[in-house]
Design a protein around this motif. Sequence first.
Motif, PDB file in Angstrom:
ATOM      1  N   LYS A 105      63.341  77.057  74.826  1.00  0.00           N
ATOM      2  CA  LYS A 105      64.487  77.919  75.110  1.00  0.00           C
ATOM      3  C   LYS A 105      64.093  79.384  75.228  1.00  0.00           C
ATOM      4  N   HIS A 106      63.190  79.831  74.382  1.00  0.00           N
ATOM      5  CA  HIS A 106      62.772  81.234  74.378  1.00  0.00           C
ATOM      6  C   HIS A 106      61.303  81.310  74.811  1.00  0.00           C
ATOM      7  N   SER A 107      60.422  81.572  73.858  1.00  0.00           N
ATOM      8  CA  SER A 107      58.982  81.530  74.092  1.00  0.00           C
ATOM      9  C   SER A 107      58.366  80.722  72.957  1.00  0.00           C
ATOM     10  N   VAL A 108      57.171  80.209  73.159  1.00  0.00           N
ATOM     11  CA  VAL A 108      56.574  79.329  72.151  1.00  0.00           C
ATOM     12  C   VAL A 108      56.461  80.054  70.812  1.00  0.00           C
ATOM     13  N   THR A 109      56.737  79.316  69.746  1.00  0.00           N
ATOM     14  CA  THR A 109      56.733  79.805  68.358  1.00  0.00           C
ATOM     15  C   THR A 109      57.610  81.052  68.198  1.00  0.00           C
ATOM     16  N   HIS A 110      58.695  81.080  68.940  1.00  0.00           N
ATOM     17  CA  HIS A 110      59.610  82.216  68.954  1.00  0.00           C
ATOM     18  C   HIS A 110      60.149  82.556  67.561  1.00  0.00           C
ATOM     19  N   THR A 111      60.528  81.548  66.801  1.00  0.00           N
ATOM     20  CA  THR A 111      61.170  81.785  65.510  1.00  0.00           C
ATOM     21  C   THR A 111      60.273  82.561  64.565  1.00  0.00           C
ATOM     22  N   TRP A 112      58.976  82.226  64.548  1.00  0.00           N
ATOM     23  CA  TRP A 112      58.059  82.908  63.652  1.00  0.00           C
ATOM     24  C   TRP A 112      57.942  84.393  63.988  1.00  0.00           C
ATOM     25  N   ARG A 113      58.160  84.741  65.221  1.00  0.00           N
ATOM     26  CA  ARG A 113      57.976  86.119  65.660  1.00  0.00           C
ATOM     27  C   ARG A 113      59.236  86.962  65.506  1.00  0.00           C
ATOM     28  N   THR A 114      60.379  86.320  65.555  1.00  0.00           N
ATOM     29  CA  THR A 114      61.630  87.081  65.640  1.00  0.00           C
ATOM     30  C   THR A 114      62.583  86.871  64.472  1.00  0.00           C
ATOM     31  N   GLN A 115      62.355  85.861  63.634  1.00  0.00           N
ATOM     32  CA  GLN A 115      63.314  85.561  62.577  1.00  0.00           C
ATOM     33  C   GLN A 115      62.671  85.605  61.185  1.00  0.00           C
ATOM     34  N   ARG A 116      61.741  86.515  61.012  1.00  0.00           N
ATOM     35  CA  ARG A 116      61.105  86.717  59.712  1.00  0.00           C
ATOM     36  C   ARG A 116      61.109  88.208  59.390  1.00  0.00           C
ATOM     37  N   TRP A 117      61.353  88.537  58.132  1.00  0.00           N
ATOM     38  CA  TRP A 117      61.368  89.942  57.740  1.00  0.00           C
ATOM     39  C   TRP A 117      59.941  90.490  57.674  1.00  0.00           C
ATOM     40  N   ASP A 118      59.823  91.802  57.610  1.00  0.00           N
ATOM     41  CA  ASP A 118      58.521  92.459  57.755  1.00  0.00           C
ATOM     42  C   ASP A 118      57.533  92.072  56.673  1.00  0.00           C
ATOM     43  N   SER A 119      57.982  91.904  55.434  1.00  0.00           N
ATOM     44  CA  SER A 119      57.078  91.589  54.328  1.00  0.00           C
ATOM     45  C   SER A 119      56.905  90.083  54.121  1.00  0.00           C
ATOM     46  N   PHE A 120      57.387  89.293  55.064  1.00  0.00           N
ATOM     47  CA  PHE A 120      57.345  87.832  54.932  1.00  0.00           C
ATOM     48  C   PHE A 120      55.909  87.341  54.752  1.00  0.00           C
ATOM     49  N   SER A 121      55.751  86.372  53.866  1.00  0.00           N
ATOM     50  CA  SER A 121      54.474  85.670  53.727  1.00  0.00           C
ATOM     51  C   SER A 121      54.767  84.202  53.457  1.00  0.00           C
ATOM     52  N   LEU A 122      53.785  83.376  53.683  1.00  0.00           N
ATOM     53  CA  LEU A 122      53.946  81.953  53.385  1.00  0.00           C
ATOM     54  C   LEU A 122      54.177  81.771  51.890  1.00  0.00           C
ATOM     55  N   VAL A 123      54.917  80.729  51.538  1.00  0.00           N
ATOM     56  CA  VAL A 123      55.089  80.398  50.127  1.00  0.00           C
ATOM     57  C   VAL A 123      54.175  79.254  49.718  1.00  0.00           C
ATOM     58  N   THR A 124      53.475  78.689  50.674  1.00  0.00           N
ATOM     59  CA  THR A 124      52.475  77.664  50.399  1.00  0.00           C
ATOM     60  C   THR A 124      51.100  78.238  50.710  1.00  0.00           C
ATOM     61  N   PRO A 125      50.068  77.841  49.972  1.00  0.00           N
ATOM     62  CA  PRO A 125      48.741  78.430  50.182  1.00  0.00           C
ATOM     63  C   PRO A 125      48.182  78.118  51.571  1.00  0.00           C
ATOM     64  N   ASN A 126      47.288  78.983  51.993  1.00  0.00           N
ATOM     65  CA  ASN A 126      46.761  78.888  53.353  1.00  0.00           C
ATOM     66  C   ASN A 126      46.072  77.566  53.653  1.00  0.00           C
ATOM     67  N   TRP A 127      45.491  76.933  52.649  1.00  0.00           N
ATOM     68  CA  TRP A 127      44.784  75.682  52.917  1.00  0.00           C
ATOM     69  C   TRP A 127      45.722  74.591  53.416  1.00  0.00           C
ATOM     70  N   GLN A 128      47.022  74.766  53.180  1.00  0.00           N
ATOM     71  CA  GLN A 128      47.980  73.778  53.675  1.00  0.00           C
ATOM     72  C   GLN A 128      48.307  73.971  55.158  1.00  0.00           C
ATOM     73  N   CYS A 129      47.790  75.018  55.767  1.00  0.00           N
ATOM     74  CA  CYS A 129      47.995  75.205  57.208  1.00  0.00           C
ATOM     75  C   CYS A 129      47.042  74.271  57.937  1.00  0.00           C
ATOM     76  N   ALA A 130      47.575  73.183  58.446  1.00  0.00           N
ATOM     77  CA  ALA A 130      46.725  72.125  59.003  1.00  0.00           C
ATOM     78  C   ALA A 130      47.340  71.575  60.282  1.00  0.00           C
ATOM     79  N   LEU A 131      47.614  72.455  61.242  1.00  0.00           N
ATOM     80  CA  LEU A 131      48.090  71.988  62.538  1.00  0.00           C
ATOM     81  C   LEU A 131      46.988  71.176  63.207  1.00  0.00           C
ATOM     82  N   PRO A 132      47.316  70.252  64.088  1.00  0.00           N
ATOM     83  CA  PRO A 132      46.312  69.315  64.613  1.00  0.00           C
ATOM     84  C   PRO A 132      45.156  70.030  65.308  1.00  0.00           C
ATOM     85  N   GLY A 133      43.950  69.722  64.841  1.00  0.00           N
ATOM     86  CA  GLY A 133      42.757  70.339  65.406  1.00  0.00           C
ATOM     87  C   GLY A 133      42.632  71.801  65.079  1.00  0.00           C
TER      88      GLY A 133
END
Length: 429
Positions: free
Chosen positions: A44-72
């Motif tokens: 509808k917008h652009s790829v991964t649009h929500t992450w770019r436009t619907q997060r506040w400035d100080s936003f950070s993940l609440v899960t540790p980085n090692w859990q970032c495991a998108l395919p490949g």
Amino acid sequence: MSNTEAAQSAPAHYSVIVVGGGQAGLSVSHYLRQANIDHLVLEKHSVTHTWRTQRWDSFSLVTPNWQCALPGHPYQGADPHGFMKKDEIIAYLDAFIAKVDAPVLEGAAVTRVSRDAHGRYDVRSTRGDFTADQVVVASGGYHTPIVPRMAERLAPDIVQMQSSEYRNADALPPGAVLVVGSGQSGAQIAEDLHLAGRKVHLAVGEAPRCARFYRGRDVVDWLADMRYYDMPVTDHPLREGVRDNTNHYVTGRDGGRDIDLRRFALEGMELFGRLGDFRDGKLRFAANLRANLDDADDTYNRINASIDGFIAKHGIDAPPQARYEPLWQPASERTELDLQASGITSIVWCIGFTPDFAWLDAPVFNGRGYPAHLRGVTAVPGLYFVGLPWLHTWGSGRFSGVARDAQFIVDTICAERASAPDRESAACA
């Protein structure tokens, strides 16, 4: 019209159309490419649009980085037990987008999907019409922000916004701020405003909380060892009911820490129970603040107790840690607040979203608008979902579990294609 003209005017056909270009849709595209299946991703917008436009400035993940495991695309940074900030998350996603190189049509809002008598899907969008043998809905489950009707009765000079619109404290007018809702977004936005020195009034709901660190490790690390994140929804004590649960509030900010609303109260934040109504210039709250705080702490301690049991069962050497005891209790519960006298000039609504699949003409929805499915596979042939919270496991709507779900859906697509007499079984490499 000649046969040639009819062929030229016919909608373009794809074996699979994926609706949504977030991490879920791109993950499906990754596996479809591996299976050599032609497809198109409509975003509808652009790829991964929500992450770019619907997060506040100080936003950070609440899960540790090692859990970032998108395919490949596993996390390969220098801080696996840290928490990526907004710009780091976007950089991680940009690298994934480049790696997948999905066939995406951006700015294509899907307006209708229906299935004809021959089992083929008709997909209409703002950038053209298409047909497909199979459709994967990867548009998520958070579409329409929830704002109560009482908001219409507030004075027009009160700035109102939904959590997806909040950016920082400086973007709000001077004065006190009311944050409504204490889930992940509400608790973190209240903290952001509090740290910025703003007077915050927080309407506390029934969201649970959990510890950031316990007995020497991140709680997420303990739960991963306990295989909680591998538990399918069918094995969860609440079954599909867990999909309605509010996420536990905690933060990855500044290296990660607990969010303790009681501590905020000691520091000057004013806490109330659930917001119920606005009339005669006054906000009305339920007298359930104490109960909501106690319930959140009970969940906090219960999770820690389960970790204690795991440590004891396996004889793990871990430093002891005491049970959490409340730092503060409300002496009484205020159930009314004069909006003008309080100095509140802005309100941030953090009470969630509702799904909107009105464009999908398929008999798969329950009375609340959620699709019925088993691990993303619906009762309608060729129609699938991916990226929904607890679609299969806790991580289904997150970076940690979407790859497993996407691969399962593509494997299912391949199996269906192989069994269909009018399709080439060799299409899945």
